[in-house]
Scaffold this active site. Structure first.
Site, short mmCIF file in Angstrom:
data_model
loop_
_atom_site.label_atom_id
_atom_site.label_comp_id
_atom_site.label_asym_id
_atom_site.label_seq_id
_atom_site.Cartn_x
_atom_site.Cartn_y
_atom_site.Cartn_z
N LYS B 96 0.92 -0.99 -0.15
CA LYS B 96 -0.29 -0.02 0.13
C LYS B 96 0.91 1.32 0.17
CE LYS B 96 -3.02 2.62 2.86
NZ LYS B 96 -3.68 3.41 4.26
N ASN B 206 -9.11 1.69 9.36
CA ASN B 206 -8.62 1.50 10.36
C ASN B 206 -9.46 2.12 11.43
OD1 ASN B 206 -6.77 0.89 12.64
ND2 ASN B 206 -5.00 1.37 11.26
#
Lengths: 65, 256
Positions: B96, B206
């Site tokens: 990522k 998250n």
């Protein structure tokens, strides 16, 4: 010689990156390394000499988003 | 289910591993949500502590795909070196890619992002770029070799949801066959459902989960919202209209 490890000054006699890891009790640890901002793959650590003023980064897996 | 670089995942939820009250709650969030990908990072290891080893063993026990990030990197060089270290540690070509361009908004640096994506793709990485919804940037990322795009919904950690619906819809229309993931900015399951209704393939969360009062319950809430939103997308929703239209038949109404 004087080097910087993870941003902290350190006096070491370790001739190579591999020797430095052993000196720091990280010889068998799950870590990755960079020398002077460039990645050093694990198999190359023993053949990577250290010099005065070198900047070493040692990282390990951590939480991330 | 979405396919990222030839790997089909079992869930539309990608879940970060930071900021949870405890490792047990983190594991519970993954279990209850069925999230198929865990994002992780690399950070400095202090001598002898071996915190990295313990964390790595916990993540492996989750049995999910691992997506390392280059979080916090502000230059191409930092991002490339971090990616190389992450590949060795996590034994995956997935990365990522974050190249942060602005300290306040954590907005991606589009110029550095394209440059880093090209370098990493050439080195065999499979890049998941954290990007904005800018169409030209996304075209450049695809030209650089990216086969997934991860535009932000809103700045990281804000919980503001999808800030530019038009831009996100436009992106979906321009890249009908490319996996698109909303990365960052979501705060509530309804926003994740909206992303699915727009035809997005997955979301990455998250803070919304880890900072909830009950992270595992919130993770499950997101998973259900993703399922609902995706079903709606596949069901071909009605077109909105300005004028009212009675749903009950007018014909046959009694004259009173």
């Amino acid at each position: 010689m004087k080097i910087t490890v993870n941003g902290t000054a350190r006096e070491t006699a370790a001739p190579t990156l591999a020797a430095l890891l052993i000196e720091m009790d990280l010889g068998m640890a799950k870590v990755a390394t960079a020398l002077n901002e460039g990645f050093v793959p694990a198999p190359q650590r023993a053949a990577t000499p250290l010099a005065d003023g070198d900047r070493v980064e040692i990282v390990a897996p951590r939480q991330g988003g | 289910m979405p396919v990222f670089y030839e790997t089909e995942v079992t869930s539309r939820l990608m879940l970060g591993t930071a900021q949870y009250p405890s490792p047990a709650i983190l594991a519970d969030a993954f279990r209850r949500s069925g999230a198929g990908i865990a994002t992780v990072s690399v950070r400095r290891e202090a001598g002898g502590e071996r915190a990295g080893q313990a964390f790595w063993e916990m993540i492996r026990a989750l049995g999910v795909h691992v997506l390392p990030n280059t979080a916090g990197c502000h230059s191409v060089r930092e991002a490339v070196t971090t990616a190389q270290m992450a590949r060795e540690l996590f034994e995956t070509n997935w990365i990522k890619l974050e190249v942060i361009g602005h300290a306040d908004t954590l907005q991606p640096d589009p110029f550095g992002l394209v440059e880093a994506a090209r370098i990493l793709t050439d080195e065999g990485f499979e890049v998941f770029p954290y990007c904005t919804e800018d169409l030209v940037l996304c075209e450049r990322l695809v030209a650089a070799g990216c086969r997934v795009l991860m535009p932000w919904g809103a700045p990281i950690g804000t919980g503001l949801g999808l800030n530019n619906i038009y831009g996100l819809r436009s992106l979906r229309a321009h890249f009908p066959d490319l996996p698109l993931v909303i990365d960052a900015g979501l705060g509530l399951p309804s926003q994740a459902a909206h992303a699915m209704e727009l035809g997005y393939d997955a979301v990455l969360l998250n803070t919304a989960v880890a900072r909830a009062g009950d992270p595992a319950a919130m993770a499950e809430g997101f998973a259900r919202a993703l399922e609902a939103g995706r079903l709606a997308f596949e069901a071909d929703p009605m077109e909105p209209r300005d004028m009212a239209a009675p749903s009950t038949p007018v014909f046959g109404r009694a004259k009173l």
